[in-house]
Design an enzyme around this catalytic site. Structure first.
Site, PDB file in Angstrom:
ATOM      1  N   ARG A  58       0.823  -1.217   0.000  1.00 59.14           N
ATOM      2  CA  ARG A  58       0.000   0.000   0.000  1.00 59.14           C
ATOM      3  C   ARG A  58       0.850   1.257   0.000  1.00 59.14           C
ATOM      4  NH1 ARG A  58      -3.483  -1.226   4.951  1.00 59.14           N
ATOM      5  NH2 ARG A  58      -2.510  -3.266   5.031  1.00 59.14           N
ATOM      6  N   GLU A  95       0.900  -4.967  13.706  1.00 60.92           N
ATOM      7  CA  GLU A  95      -0.268  -5.048  14.588  1.00 60.92           C
ATOM      8  C   GLU A  95      -0.769  -6.494  14.598  1.00 60.92           C
ATOM      9  OE1 GLU A  95      -3.674  -2.789  13.323  1.00 60.92           O
ATOM     10  OE2 GLU A  95      -4.705  -3.051  15.234  1.00 60.92           O
TER      11      GLU A  95
HETATM   12  O1  LIG Z   1       2.589   0.615  11.934  1.00 57.51           O
HETATM   13  P1  LIG Z   1       2.565  -0.861  11.708  1.00 57.51           P
HETATM   14  O2  LIG Z   1       2.026  -1.606  12.908  1.00 57.51           O
HETATM   15  O3  LIG Z   1       3.872  -1.408  11.266  1.00 57.51           O
HETATM   16  O4  LIG Z   1       1.485  -1.176  10.568  1.00 57.51           O
HETATM   17  C1  LIG Z   1       1.337  -0.411   9.415  1.00 57.51           C
HETATM   18  C2  LIG Z   1       1.663  -1.184   8.177  1.00 57.51           C
HETATM   19  O5  LIG Z   1       0.772  -2.314   8.023  1.00 57.51           O
HETATM   20  C3  LIG Z   1       0.213  -2.298   6.715  1.00 57.51           C
HETATM   21  O6  LIG Z   1       0.964  -3.001   5.787  1.00 57.51           O
HETATM   22  P2  LIG Z   1       0.952  -4.598   5.630  1.00 57.51           P
HETATM   23  O7  LIG Z   1       2.190  -5.142   6.262  1.00 57.51           O
HETATM   24  O8  LIG Z   1      -0.365  -5.128   6.103  1.00 57.51           O
HETATM   25  O9  LIG Z   1       1.190  -4.817   4.088  1.00 57.51           O
HETATM   26  P3  LIG Z   1       0.446  -4.394   2.716  1.00 57.51           P
HETATM   27  O10 LIG Z   1       0.735  -2.930   2.489  1.00 57.51           O
HETATM   28  O11 LIG Z   1       1.153  -5.263   1.726  1.00 57.51           O
HETATM   29  O12 LIG Z   1      -1.036  -4.667   2.823  1.00 57.51           O
HETATM   30  C4  LIG Z   1       0.209  -0.829   6.340  1.00 57.51           C
HETATM   31  O13 LIG Z   1       0.136  -0.640   4.937  1.00 57.51           O
HETATM   32  C5  LIG Z   1       1.483  -0.317   6.943  1.00 57.51           C
HETATM   33  O14 LIG Z   1       2.590  -0.488   6.080  1.00 57.51           O
HETATM   34  N1  LIG Z   2      -6.042  -1.513  11.415  1.00 61.25           N
HETATM   35  C1  LIG Z   2      -5.410  -1.511  10.235  1.00 61.25           C
HETATM   36  N2  LIG Z   2      -6.087  -1.212   9.100  1.00 61.25           N
HETATM   37  C2  LIG Z   2      -5.433  -1.213   7.910  1.00 61.25           C
HETATM   38  N3  LIG Z   2      -4.144  -1.487   7.771  1.00 61.25           N
HETATM   39  C3  LIG Z   2      -3.430  -1.780   8.873  1.00 61.25           C
HETATM   40  N4  LIG Z   2      -2.121  -2.059   9.057  1.00 61.25           N
HETATM   41  C4  LIG Z   2      -1.913  -2.278  10.372  1.00 61.25           C
HETATM   42  N5  LIG Z   2      -3.054  -2.121  11.067  1.00 61.25           N
HETATM   43  C5  LIG Z   2      -4.024  -1.803  10.150  1.00 61.25           C
END
Ligand SMILES: O=P(O)(O)OC[C@H]1O[C@H](OP(=O)(O)OP(=O)(O)O)[C@H](O)[C@@H]1O
Ligand SMILES: Nc1ncnc2[nH]cnc12
Length: 172
Positions: A58, A95
């Site tokens: 993302r 998370e």
């Molecule tokens: O602050 P944090 O607790 O580290 O969480 C935030 C991260 O989690 C999600 O990515 P995810 O790892 O789910 O990957 P994606 O973008 O591929 O969906 C989001 O896009 C952030 O990069």
């Molecule tokens: N609550 C949440 N919603 C979307 N993306 C996330 N990445 C980590 N926590 C998330």
């Protein structure tokens, strides 16, 4: 422009207890997407930024658009096994789980100023890992820009040494 109503909230995804903030509903709206990118680019102007670095997946959506809007380069930060050259990596907590990020070792030269862009700040583990990778390569983390901040998860505290901006804040 009020963009908060463009973010869709889906409870219990990807697992029970997580209130998932879905940005696909925002980025399919051209005006809202443009507003987010221009606001982030504006927050970063006058900071002498050389590159935008963003984590897959993302982060790429927003980060590459912000880099384009600013006329600066984009550095993709990837999951392991995707980058072909020599890499630096860092493991971090999510998370909902654990993960690892990787960057090409030669992506940044010593003293170059980098801004980190991502869609969402939760625990802050992802961008903290990214910042540590940038610093390991000799770069300077000039700021971190987020569309969404989940304030109760204290990502700001974990990254208190960095300037942080977010556009929409939630309690969870
Ligand atoms: O602050 P944090 O607790 O580290 O969480 C935030 C991260 O989690 C999600 O990515 P995810 O790892 O789910 O990957 P994606 O973008 O591929 O969906 C989001 O896009 C952030 O990069
Ligand atoms: N609550 C949440 N919603 C979307 N993306 C996330 N990445 C980590 N926590 C998330």
């Amino acid at each position: 422009m009020d963009i908060s109503d463009k973010i869709r909230i889906i409870e219990d995804f990807p697992k029970k207890g997580i209130s998932f903030k879905d940005i696909t509903t925002l980025i399919r709206d051209g005006e809202a997407f443009k507003y987010v990118i221009n606001t982030m680019a504006d927050n970063l102007k006058d900071k002498n930024i050389k590159y935008i670095a963003a984590p897959e997946a993302r982060g790429f959506i927003l980060g590459s658009a912000v880099a384009y809007a600013m006329g600066v380069g984009f550095i993709p930060i990837r999951k392991p096994g995707k980058l072909p050259g020599e890499t630096i990596s860092y493991e971090y907590d999510l998370e909902y789980g654990k993960d690892e990020l990787v960057m090409h070792t030669d992506a940044i030269d010593i003293g170059e100023r980098v801004a980190i862009v991502d869609d969402l700040l939760a625990t802050g583990g992802t961008v903290n890992a990214l910042a540590k990778i940038v610093e390991k390569a000799g770069g300077i983390v000039a700021a971190m820009e987020f569309l969404i901040e989940l304030e109760e998860l204290n990502g700001r505290e974990l990254n208190s040494e960095y300037e942080i901006n977010s556009l929409v804040k939630y309690n969870v």
